[in-house]
Design a protein around this motif. Structure first.
Motif, PDB file in Angstrom:
ATOM      1  N   ARG A 105      47.955  35.339 -25.345  1.00 33.53           N
ATOM      2  CA  ARG A 105      49.356  35.392 -24.967  1.00 33.53           C
ATOM      3  C   ARG A 105      50.238  34.983 -26.151  1.00 33.53           C
ATOM      4  N   LEU A 162      59.404  43.236 -23.264  1.00 38.09           N
ATOM      5  CA  LEU A 162      58.013  43.226 -22.813  1.00 38.09           C
ATOM      6  C   LEU A 162      57.836  42.116 -21.792  1.00 38.09           C
ATOM      7  N   LEU A 212      52.444  52.499 -25.302  1.00 40.56           N
ATOM      8  CA  LEU A 212      52.415  51.046 -25.270  1.00 40.56           C
ATOM      9  C   LEU A 212      51.002  50.547 -25.019  1.00 40.56           C
ATOM     10  N   ILE A 213      50.334  51.167 -24.047  1.00 43.22           N
ATOM     11  CA  ILE A 213      48.972  50.750 -23.735  1.00 43.22           C
ATOM     12  C   ILE A 213      48.075  50.966 -24.941  1.00 43.22           C
ATOM     13  N   LEU A 258      50.113  37.810 -28.836  1.00 47.44           N
ATOM     14  CA  LEU A 258      50.845  39.016 -28.445  1.00 47.44           C
ATOM     15  C   LEU A 258      52.337  38.771 -28.529  1.00 47.44           C
ATOM     16  N   GLN A 259      52.723  37.593 -28.148  1.00 54.27           N
ATOM     17  CA  GLN A 259      54.136  37.278 -28.162  1.00 54.27           C
ATOM     18  C   GLN A 259      54.681  37.378 -29.583  1.00 54.27           C
ATOM     19  N   PHE A 304      54.482  41.398 -30.534  1.00 58.41           N
ATOM     20  CA  PHE A 304      55.385  42.342 -29.880  1.00 58.41           C
ATOM     21  C   PHE A 304      56.797  41.800 -29.786  1.00 58.41           C
ATOM     22  N   LYS A 358      54.902  54.489 -21.785  1.00 60.83           N
ATOM     23  CA  LYS A 358      53.956  53.518 -21.288  1.00 60.83           C
ATOM     24  C   LYS A 358      52.582  53.735 -21.902  1.00 60.83           C
ATOM     25  N   LYS A 359      52.205  55.012 -22.027  1.00 61.16           N
ATOM     26  CA  LYS A 359      50.887  55.322 -22.580  1.00 61.16           C
ATOM     27  C   LYS A 359      50.790  54.857 -24.027  1.00 61.16           C
ATOM     28  N   LEU A 417      48.639  48.386 -27.423  1.00 64.41           N
ATOM     29  CA  LEU A 417      48.081  47.121 -26.976  1.00 64.41           C
ATOM     30  C   LEU A 417      46.581  47.106 -27.212  1.00 64.41           C
ATOM     31  N   LEU A 418      45.903  48.227 -26.861  1.00 65.94           N
ATOM     32  CA  LEU A 418      44.452  48.287 -27.043  1.00 65.94           C
ATOM     33  C   LEU A 418      44.095  48.167 -28.516  1.00 65.94           C
TER      34      LEU A 418
END
Lengths: 743, 176
Positions: B164, B176, B113-114, B167-168, B171, B110-111, B117-118
């Motif tokens: 959105r 997701l 992933l974050i 990102l779609q 990723f 998860k980390k 994302l950042l």
């Protein structure tokens, strides 16, 4: 990615708890800035006050007049230089520069201006217009520049009536200057909000760096109120430093800026050859000391979780096996502190060979019967501990430890960095808050005088020595000792002498990159304690809470195992693991020789892989051509019953307070002992761990055995697995498999 | 005492009031900074910068918006400045992940992933990252986010929509 997922991911992002020191640091800096700002503002106001009134009248009649005297070349250069040098503060300095030109200009004008020469004055004026345009260009960003452009027109009008400007007196022109200065600098904050805010970081970055260096001192002091006054920031710091308590002051100078040790490969492990296969006819007796440490497993786990295979030297098979608690039959009474069970089963990695499985289970002390503990925590706060997985984890682990102690146990805290210092005198656990406060005050920084720290910790433990209690020092470090007694032998000797007085030493290892495994093993072995490696909160939970009794209370010390193999039935044997615990044959009966200890409820497992005589397995070592050892003769000499035995097991141990050893003996029959299904499963799991460890060590003797075999066998035998350690193990094997594949 | 009173006093030069304000709002500053940076050290730096800026900038607060939304804007500005200074000596993503990983060992996936994302948000055009963080991490409505960022509400809605979409495509749809 949907909104929900985004929400979920981002809003759920657990922010770490706010670091008080960081907060205080930020606040102090901001307060200093605030005070500074206030001071500047006051100065400006004062200036403004003194200027207004006197200059207002002159402003209108003379504004811009002095601009057309500017073309004096050296003055222009000076103002240019000023501009270049003070770009950052252009609002302020450009005002000063302009004004200084104006003053000089006015003075010069008075000298050079002659009313009769009309022509020259127009030439002068033309030049001035051209040049002031140039200046206007230079200062395009500066609103002063606009003023100059506008002024041009005024100059034009004024030049046409030259009689008028002859009047200005020096004082009044100075008044213009000052007023100009005020008018340029004072409105700046409001007119140029953005600039004012953006220009702030430049000086403050310097401040921040400085504060990093001294931040522990600031953090340690409780000095809040004084910042409000208008004293300078530096003075403030000096004051803060003075207000430290003696102990803190002693440590503070050594605390230096952030150093995080990221580099891999500086972890130090002792390199030991894996135990070889031995011929029973040549060396029928195998002797070793038990080992209940678990450090190796945690370290290996950490490496695997990062996707790399561990160094081979980091893998100690016995520690991997002993990481897990096995449900061997329990001893019946306290008088015989442990019970051994022997099982023989086929080796999974060499068909035809057999594994002799020796399991020892220690007596578990009921919580009510536990003796009192006199603990001294010896914590490493050197610079190398400054990493999230080191000092913060130490603090958390130690506060967890508090929960597994009794209210009347005592805890003292000694820290060491460049120097050693006592942070907390022995305090009963019921005063929990005092202990927690002491722990929370700790900061990392400086070099590592571990030796000195150990001495001080022993002094403290001795001062509070209680014969009926367990007196123990718990050392938490990354093992990096670089100041003081750095000679390992000397340190070992010191720990050994203290052990004889009844003070034990346990070692908890933290962090990686600089981890000195070898040193920690040596210390724990000589201090009659365990060595555990703590890589996460869950490991701290395991060592300090779930297994607190075995960590804290020894039930037997100097436990040695000796196995004599029967040359009639066994041709070769190999001890799996325990390389670092090898003892000489004669050491077994020598009570002066130190060996491992068993804590309450500990399980210890040792395994031999043997090649039985006449088995289908091909002996690894060829028989000797010239040896006169006739196997058949031996057989005839011996009694028939001996053909049933693989060997003879002897265990020697001392009770914690005794100096003479006791002996337990047991024959190892070919069938082993009859065990129930549950114990069989335990043994299967232990075998899987042993197989995995050997694979990590290079798989010298494991044939075609591979990670998948380990996974299958562990999966089948993991049993109830209350704490999830065994499931985690299976995950680790999978990770090792992946890491192996990509290597 | 109410924030407004404190601010007025601090603007008038009362250091005590200013300290109380800081004490009250540091946590918010830090938490938002952490969401922006994704790790503690940087977040502390940004929060510290924000406090220092606040010392000089407070007098520009005109009570036209709420203080907290004004603070958010301050942190966003600081975070952006910080980011600019970071590009000069950028860590590798690998290091960042390692750092995040050690901090939160139990949920490394998860980390990471974050962090990804950042990083991804950093590469978006101006204004996107703060919009996402305000709306998705802090839970503001589009209207509130619009006030904080000083743009129209429709702009926020458009940005969210745009993000959105992007990102779609980056990723992909899977898990997701």
């Amino acid at each position: 990615m949907t909104d929900d997922k985004l929400n979920d991911l981002l809003s759920d992002m657990d922010t770490p708890p706010i670091d008080k020191n960081a907060k205080k640091r930020a606040m102090n800096l901001a307060m200093a800035e605030f005070v500074q700002h206030k001071k500047e503002k006051n100065q400006q106001e004062e200036q403004q006050n003194s200027d207004t009134g006197t200059s207002e009248n002159n402003q209108n009649s003379h504004q811009g007049f002095w601009f057309w005297v500017r073309p004096i070349s050296n003055l222009l250069n000076a103002s240019r230089k000023n501009l270049m040098m003070t770009l950052n503060n252009k609002l302020f300095y450009s005002g000063v520069a302009t004004v200084s030109v104006a003053v000089m200009g006015t003075l010069l004008f008075q000298q050079t201006y002659k009313p009769s020469v009309d022509l020259s004055s127009t030439i002068l004026h033309e030049q001035s217009v051209g040049l002031s345009e140039e200046i206007a260009l230079q200062k395009r960003d500066d609103y002063q520049g606009q003023a100059i452009v506008i002024d041009k027109q005024e100059i034009l009008t004024e030049a046409k009536s030259p009689a008028k400007p002859a009047s200005p007196a020096p004082q009044s022109s100075i008044a213009i200057k000052e007023n100009n200065l005020a008018s340029t600098s004072i409105p700046s904050p409001s007119a140029n909000e953005a600039d004012a805010i953006i220009s702030a970081p430049a000086p403050s970055i310097v401040l921040e760096d400085r504060s990093r260096l001294q931040s522990p001192a600031l953090g340690a002091s409780e000095n809040k109120s004084d910042l409000v006054t208008t004293k300078s920031f530096a003075q403030e710091k000096a004051k803060a430093a003075k207000s430290l308590t003696p102990v803190e002051a002693e440590i503070a100078p050594d605390i230096i800026a952030q150093q995080t040790y990221q580099n891999e490969g500086r972890d130090r492990f002792e390199s030991v050859e894996i135990n070889p296969i031995k011929l029973v006819s040549e060396e029928p007796v195998s002797t070793f000391s038990i080992d209940v440490d678990t450090a190796s497993y945690s370290f290996v786990r950490r490496q695997l979780n990062h996707g790399v295979l561990p160094q081979k030297d980091a893998v100690r098979i016995e520690e991997m096996i002993n990481y897990f608690d096995y449900a061997y039959p329990l001893p019946e009474s306290k008088s015989q502190p442990f019970k051994s069970s022997v099982v023989v089963h086929p080796s999974p990695w060499n068909p035809g060979k057999q594994l002799i499985h020796i399991g020892v289970k220690g007596y578990d002390i009921a919580p009510t019967q536990q003796p009192r503990s006199n603990l001294v925590l010896l914590l490493d706060v050197s610079g190398s501990m400054n990493s999230p997985d080191k000092l913060p984890l130490v603090k958390q682990s130690m506060s967890m430890l508090l929960n597994s102690l009794h209210p009347d146990d005592t805890i003292g805290i000694v820290v060491y960095a460049g120097a050693a210092g006592q942070v907390l005198e022995p305090t009963p656990v019921k005063e929990k808050q005092t202990i927690l406060n002491a722990l929370n005050r700790l900061n990392a920084g400086g070099s590592t005088a571990g030796g000195e720290g150990i001495k001080l910790a022993y002094q403290l433990a001795e001062s509070n020595f209680d014969k009926t209690a367990v007196n123990r020092i718990i050392l938490a470090t990354d093992g990096d000792f670089n100041v003081g007694i750095t000679n390992q032998e000397e340190l070992k000797g010191f720990v050994e002498r203290k052990r004889e007085k009844g003070i034990f030493l346990s070692v908890l290892g933290f962090g990686q990159g600089n981890y000195n495994d070898h040193m920690m093993q040596k210390l724990a072995q000589n201090g009659n304690g365990i060595a555990a490696y703590i890589d996460s909160m869950s490991e701290a939970q395991k060592v300090l809470i779930n297994e607190a009794t075995s960590t804290l209370f020894p039930i037997a010390k100097d436990v040695k195992i000796q196995v004599e193999f029967n040359p009639n039935t066994v041709s070769e044997y190999r001890l799996i693991g325990y390389e670092t615990r090898h003892l000489n044959r004669e050491d077994f009966n020598n009570d002066a020789v130190d060996a491992g200890d068993i804590g309450a409820g500990h399980t210890v497992t040792a395994m031999y892989e043997i090649t039985p005589k006449n088995s289908e397995a091909k002996p690894s070592i060829d028989p000797l051509r010239y040896s006169n050892n006739n196997e058949k003769e031996i057989l005839e000499d011996k009694q028939a019953s001996l053909r049933n035995e693989y060997g003879f097991l002897k265990i020697r141990y001392k009770l914690p307070n005794e100096d003479t050893s006791k002996l337990i003996t047991k024959t190892i029959n070919m069938e082993g002992e009859l065990q129930n299904n549950k114990v069989d499963k335990e043994i299967q799991f232990a075998t899987a761990v042993a197989g995995f460890s050997q694979l990590l060590k290079g798989g010298k003797y494991t044939g075609n055995y591979n990670y998948d075999n380990v996974i299958n066998s562990a999966q089948a035998s993991k049993g109830e697995d209350k704490f999830g350690y065994r499931t985690e193990f299976i995950q680790l094997v999978r990770k090792a498999k992946t890491a192996q594949a990509i290597r | 005492m109410q924030d407004d009173d404190l601010i007025k006093q601090a603007q008038a030069g009362d250091a005590q009031a200013f300290e109380t304000l800081l004490e009250r709002h540091y946590d918010t500053l830090f938490k938002f900074a952490f969401k922006w940076c994704g790790n503690r050290e940087d977040a502390e730096d940004v929060a510290q910068q924000a406090c220092i800026k606040l010392a000089r900038g407070l007098e520009q607060f005109r009570f036209e918006s709420s203080f907290s939304s004004w603070l958010y804007r301050l942190v966003i500005n600081c975070a952006k400045d910080w980011q600019k200074s970071q590009t000069r000596h950028q860590h590798t993503t690998e290091q960042e992940i390692a750092l995040v990983d050690t901090l939160h060992d139990e949920q490394p996936d998860k980390k990471i992933l974050i962090q990804q994302l950042l990083n991804r948000l950093d590469s978006f055009s101006e204004g996107m990252k703060e919009t996402v963080l305000l709306v998705h991490a802090e839970g503001f409505t589009h209207g509130e986010a619009a006030t904080i960022l000083g743009v129209k509400e429709s702009t926020i809605s458009w940005r969210i929509h745009e993000i959105r979409k992007q990102l779609q495509s980056m990723f992909g749809q899977e898990d997701l």
